[in-house]
Design an enzyme around this catalytic site. Sequence first.
Site, short mmCIF file in Angstrom:
data_model
loop_
_atom_site.label_atom_id
_atom_site.label_comp_id
_atom_site.label_asym_id
_atom_site.label_seq_id
_atom_site.Cartn_x
_atom_site.Cartn_y
_atom_site.Cartn_z
CE LYS A 170 10.40 7.60 -9.42
NZ LYS A 170 10.48 8.37 -8.16
N GLY A 201 14.05 11.22 -9.15
CA GLY A 201 13.22 12.12 -9.95
C GLY A 201 11.76 12.00 -9.56
N GLY A 203 8.07 10.91 -9.95
CA GLY A 203 7.48 9.71 -10.56
C GLY A 203 6.64 10.00 -11.78
N GLY A 207 8.91 8.70 -14.51
CA GLY A 207 8.38 7.32 -14.41
C GLY A 207 7.92 6.78 -15.76
CD GLU A 245 5.08 -7.17 -4.96
OE1 GLU A 245 4.23 -7.36 -4.07
OE2 GLU A 245 5.56 -8.09 -5.64
CB CYS A 279 1.70 -2.18 1.67
SG CYS A 279 3.01 -3.35 1.97
CD GLU A 379 -2.87 1.49 0.89
OE1 GLU A 379 -2.69 2.10 -0.16
OE2 GLU A 379 -2.12 0.58 1.29
P1 NAD Z 1 3.10 6.25 -5.00
O1 NAD Z 1 2.38 5.36 -5.94
O2 NAD Z 1 2.64 7.65 -4.91
O3 NAD Z 1 4.65 6.31 -5.37
C1 NAD Z 1 5.43 5.15 -5.44
C2 NAD Z 1 6.56 5.37 -6.42
O4 NAD Z 1 6.00 5.50 -7.72
C3 NAD Z 1 7.37 6.65 -6.18
O5 NAD Z 1 8.72 6.38 -6.45
C4 NAD Z 1 6.80 7.60 -7.22
O6 NAD Z 1 7.71 8.61 -7.59
C5 NAD Z 1 6.53 6.65 -8.37
N1 NAD Z 1 5.54 7.06 -9.36
C6 NAD Z 1 4.47 7.86 -9.21
N2 NAD Z 1 3.81 7.98 -10.38
C7 NAD Z 1 4.46 7.22 -11.28
C8 NAD Z 1 4.26 6.91 -12.66
N3 NAD Z 1 3.24 7.43 -13.37
N4 NAD Z 1 5.13 6.08 -13.28
C9 NAD Z 1 6.17 5.53 -12.58
N5 NAD Z 1 6.41 5.80 -11.29
C10 NAD Z 1 5.56 6.63 -10.64
O7 NAD Z 1 3.07 5.49 -3.61
P2 NAD Z 1 3.63 6.00 -2.23
O8 NAD Z 1 2.68 7.01 -1.72
O9 NAD Z 1 5.08 6.33 -2.35
O10 NAD Z 1 3.57 4.66 -1.36
C11 NAD Z 1 2.45 4.25 -0.70
C12 NAD Z 1 1.73 3.15 -1.44
O11 NAD Z 1 2.63 2.05 -1.66
C13 NAD Z 1 0.59 2.57 -0.63
O12 NAD Z 1 -0.50 2.37 -1.50
C14 NAD Z 1 1.14 1.24 -0.14
O13 NAD Z 1 0.17 0.27 0.16
C15 NAD Z 1 1.99 0.84 -1.29
N6 NAD Z 1 3.00 -0.16 -0.87
C16 NAD Z 1 2.86 -1.45 -1.30
C17 NAD Z 1 3.77 -2.42 -0.89
C18 NAD Z 1 3.66 -3.85 -1.36
O14 NAD Z 1 4.65 -4.58 -1.25
N7 NAD Z 1 2.51 -4.28 -1.87
C19 NAD Z 1 4.83 -2.06 -0.06
C20 NAD Z 1 4.94 -0.73 0.36
C21 NAD Z 1 4.02 0.22 -0.07
#
Ligand code: NAD
Length: 473
Positions: A170, A201, A203, A207, A245, A279, A379
């Site tokens: 996803k 879809g 999240g 999700g 992650e 990140c 962050e």
């Molecule tokens: P987000 O958490 O809003 O979304 C990430 C993914 O999770 C999306 O696909 C979203 O649809 C899904 N999602 C949201 N709620 C969910 C749930 N309840 N259950 C399952 N899936 C769900 O994050 P974002 O805004 O897309 O990305 C930014 C964040 O990602 C930042 O905090 C960044 O630091 C982190 N990040 C971490 C790494 C790493 O390797 N540690 C790498 C890249 C980004």
Amino acid sequence: MKIYDKCYINGQWISPVKTQFHDIVNPATNQVCAQTALGTENEVNLAVAAAKAAFSLWSETSAQQRSELIHAVADKMQSRSEELSAAITMTMGCPLHLSRDIQVQGAIDSFRAYAQHAFLMEAREENQEMVIFKEAVGVCVLISPWNYPLSQLVGKIAPALAAGCTMVVKPAEQTPLQDFIMAEIFEQVGLPAGVFNLVPGVGSDIGPVMCSHPDVDMVSFTGSTRAGIKVSQSASPSVKRVCLELGGKSAMIITEDADFAAAVRYGVEDVMINSGQTCNALTRMLVPKSRYEEALLIAKSVAEENRVGSPLDETVSMGPMSSMTQRNTVLNYIKLGIDEGARLVTGGLDLPAEVTTGAYVRPTIFADVNNQMRIAQEEIFGPVLCMIPYQGIDNAVEIANDSLFGLSSSVYAKDTTAALQIARRIRSGQCYVQGAYFNTNAPFGGYKQSGNGREWGEQGLMEYVEIKTVIIA
Ligand code: NAD
């Protein structure tokens, strides 16, 4: 405008039972540039069933077969690299020349590396008493974010394929296009039906259905700590393996004897790349009090070298934020920093002079930041650097570790041995010493609330491995 109205399930393109579309917005223009159909619980169930059915066949293929398939996919990715780059630029605003170099070429190279890592699955430990085998974990749900949408996808699907797992993928709502290209590639190279399934879809909607599904063995999630906690909660009643992650607020320590011109330049450039949406960005720069004002002058001049503007302009170094929502989040943090009493060295709340519309933010640097301020603890995920003064290395290490996060860090010193000693004292999954960069051969992951998994390199494969011990009487 292209409309993606299907999910890819069991080797077929299937329309969701409920037709609901999501607008994909180009953040440079704020115009809708594509639409995707949103998958529902019905498509999640179909995809998990397909992945479950495909598992015994795929997990029993030889490493040689999986390796050849990974090479074939990497070849196709290479031939479609321009299309992949354009999709990423259009949906999240990274300048096209940087999408080509850092978002796509790196992802293709690291995808190919797993063709070799696949053979690790056949290495076994053996003595007179026991044999220890590596086996694939099973059906994996793989959820990725929007900031490096292809790399984050590859960091999951490449080791999962190499290990012999099957998967339901996803993408983030904002950036699904490269996932569709990957599904087309898997179809073209003849990956057996059900090994790779794509269900786009929302999240918070599908999700939890994916992460709690009884037939899913593992969830690998990259995203915010907020959503990562929800993923763990959904997955825990069925005791799945969960690899998280998550976010970061990483510190860079510059020692008093360092080459300041080089060190400060490295730190500022690191934060500004991808408009600060990285990140492991080194968003807290820790500078000795004795050389603080000198560091501020260098940082201001490096930040102001950035050309902000259209991501299609080859001379631009910073495009827009990935969305207007993300822009508003970052601007709220800049306002908060001003209200908390930090000193604005450059940047701020206005649109950059070069643009009149789009989700742009100016490269911003705050001085006189106290590590207890929210801008130093939370962050921001934007082009905002906090410069924090310290007195003595013990104080610097204490500030670096005074964070809920522990994803990455950096040390820049005159002497590499001294830098390594400091690196060992910082509680983070990676540390970049003397200006080093992210490397997809190196295990990557967080301490503390930055997560619990390790991606990339051989270690990344091990996330998808079960250990089986056969004991011989
Ligand atoms: P987000 O958490 O809003 O979304 C990430 C993914 O999770 C999306 O696909 C979203 O649809 C899904 N999602 C949201 N709620 C969910 C749930 N309840 N259950 C399952 N899936 C769900 O994050 P974002 O805004 O897309 O990305 C930014 C964040 O990602 C930042 O905090 C960044 O630091 C982190 N990040 C971490 C790494 C790493 O390797 N540690 C790498 C890249 C980004």
